[in-house]
Design an enzyme around this catalytic site. Structure first.
Site, PDB file in Angstrom:
ATOM      1  CD  GLU A  64      14.833   7.656   5.918  1.00 33.56           C
ATOM      2  OE1 GLU A  64      13.926   6.867   5.594  1.00 33.56           O
ATOM      3  OE2 GLU A  64      15.700   8.040   5.119  1.00 33.56           O
ATOM      4  CG  LEU A 107       2.527  13.668   8.040  1.00 39.73           C
ATOM      5  CD1 LEU A 107       2.668  14.342   6.684  1.00 39.73           C
ATOM      6  CD2 LEU A 107       3.782  13.933   8.871  1.00 39.73           C
ATOM      7  CE1 TYR A 109      -1.462   4.620   6.651  1.00 36.83           C
ATOM      8  CE2 TYR A 109      -1.022   6.725   5.583  1.00 36.83           C
ATOM      9  CZ  TYR A 109      -1.517   5.434   5.534  1.00 36.83           C
ATOM     10  OH  TYR A 109      -2.062   4.958   4.372  1.00 36.83           O
ATOM     11  CB  CYS A 224      12.423   3.672 -12.000  1.00 38.46           C
ATOM     12  SG  CYS A 224      12.010   1.964 -12.400  1.00 38.46           S
ATOM     13  CB  CYS A 231      12.626   3.804 -20.148  1.00 41.52           C
ATOM     14  SG  CYS A 231      11.498   2.785 -19.156  1.00 41.52           S
ATOM     15  CB  CYS A 240      16.439  -1.901 -17.400  1.00 38.15           C
ATOM     16  SG  CYS A 240      14.802  -2.176 -16.675  1.00 38.15           S
TER      17      CYS A 240
END
Length: 392
Positions: A64, A107, A109, A224, A231, A240
């Site tokens: 994460e 990678l 950051y 999306c 769509c 939607c």
């Protein structure tokens, strides 16, 4: 305005029925077309977890944090290397910052790596781990996860739902985009986060939160998408509002971004009589904190780049150099600025290098540079230097 953030009407259906349909359609789609091979979302034997069945929180937490600002395809090889080097929380907590940054190199950051390292030490210090490192230091609340460095509400919710199948909503970039299109919201999501959080919490399936949140992320990542959403394959197309309006790509509405500043950086690759190269380690705070780099700094208006390099090396390292020929010029874009690095070979003349604006300085042989974690832009400088040395 946030009070108007709600699902669009559909044939007079009640909100409860609409929500049930949205959950069912999304989860049915995900079972067929979702991403079911993400390694940290599976047991070690590759099997999928059942409802309520926990997964290893450590690998999910690492993933994460890596996924903040970075796409899954880029993260996967880094995650595998990380888990091989630091297979458990205790191993990460015991590692040196140098080793952590080396493994993260490329990678970007880099503050994320330092936050993972600090978070591991925080968790170990707060838990009674056995000598095998198999205790349970993992929080079960949003507040517990958000107490760790670099963990916001959405990341905390994703970890809790992924690892423990707990009913916590998410609102990452993918989720914001999907929800903004679902209701055709006329205001940028970041201006009305409270309303978007309520919508995400309303839609979350409390019986299958892990699957629902992953399905929501997969929908945003693969269907999306920011540009040219597919769509025709979207399970939420009948519901939607942006699709009904005929222009889903117009959502989410965005603020006009401020101009990105541009700076020219003069960099000196300083060598001594033994052929060693001078590098310094950045201070621990900031985007690239703790990494090594070739010394230099920002060019002032009207200043020749050679003068920039001499001045910066005098101010930051207390040394005098002779600026020689240009080695390489390269450009690098960060999220908040664009930089042009103009790099010159330099010869050290006088002064003992001092870390006046860094943690430490060091003379190293050119072939040893690969043993230090550098920002991505410096990799091209190192390659150019080694090519110049090889050419004599």
């Amino acid at each position: 305005m946030a009070d108007r953030l709600h699902l669009p009407p559909d044939d007079g259906s009640s909100l409860q029925v609409r929500v049930a349909e949205l959950r069912r359609h999304l989860l049915d789609w995900w079972e067929r077309d979702g991403r079911h091979h993400i390694p940290w979302k599976l047991h070690r034997d590759g099997s999928r977890p059942g409802p309520g069945e926990p997964l290893a929180a450590y690998g999910i937490w690492v993933a994460e944090v890596m996924l903040q600002q970075t796409q899954l395809a880029v993260v996967l090889p880094y995650w595998h290397r990380w888990m091989a080097a630091f297979p458990a929380l205790a191993a990460l907590a015991a590692a040196s910052e140098h080793d952590v940054l080396m493994l993260w190199q490329g990678l970007g950051y880099y503050a994320r790596a330092r936050r993972l390292h600090a978070g591991a030490r925080h968790l170990v210090a707060g838990a009674q781990l056995s000598s095998a490192g198999d205790g349970d230091p993992w929080p079960r609340t949003l507040e517990g996860w958000m107490a760790l460095p670099g963990i916001g509400r959405s990341t905390a919710g994703s970890i809790l739902s992924s690892a423990f199948d707990r009913p916590f909503a998410i609102l990452d970039g993918n989720a914001q985009r999907v929800l903004a299109r679902l209701v055709a919201h006329p205001v940028p999501p970041k201006r009305e986060l409270a309303g978007f959080w309520r919508l995400s919490e309303t839609l979350l399936d409390p019986q299958r939160p892990r699957a629902f949140n992953q399905a929501l992320m997969d929908l945003g990542a693969g269907v999306c998408t920011p540009r040219q959403p597919a769509c025709g394959t979207c399970p939420w197309q009948p519901h939607c509002a942006a699709y009904a309006a005929g222009d889903p790509g117009r959502f989410p509405v965005k603020d006009t971004p401020p101009p990105v500043p541009f700076q020219v950086i003069g960099v000196g690759v300083v060598r001594n009589e033994q052929g060693q190269v001078l590098i310094d380690q950045r201070l621990p705070e900031g985007l690239l904190g703790g990494l090594w780099e070739f010394p230099g700094g920002k060019q002032e208006p009207g200043e020749a780049i050679e003068a920039t390099i001499r001045r910066e090396l005098r101010e930051e390292l207390a040394i005098e150099v002779t600026v020689g020929e240009e080695l390489i010029t390269l450009e690098h874009a960060y999220s908040h600025k664009r930089l042009r690095f103009v790099v010159h070979l330099c010869r050290w003349r006088s002064g003992e290098p001092q870390p006046l604006a860094s943690q430490q300085v060091r003379w190293v042989a050119p072939e040893q540079l690969s043993s230090y974690p550098f920002p991505a832009a410096n990799a091209r400088i190192i390659a150019a230097l080694q090519a110049r040395i090889a050419a004599g």
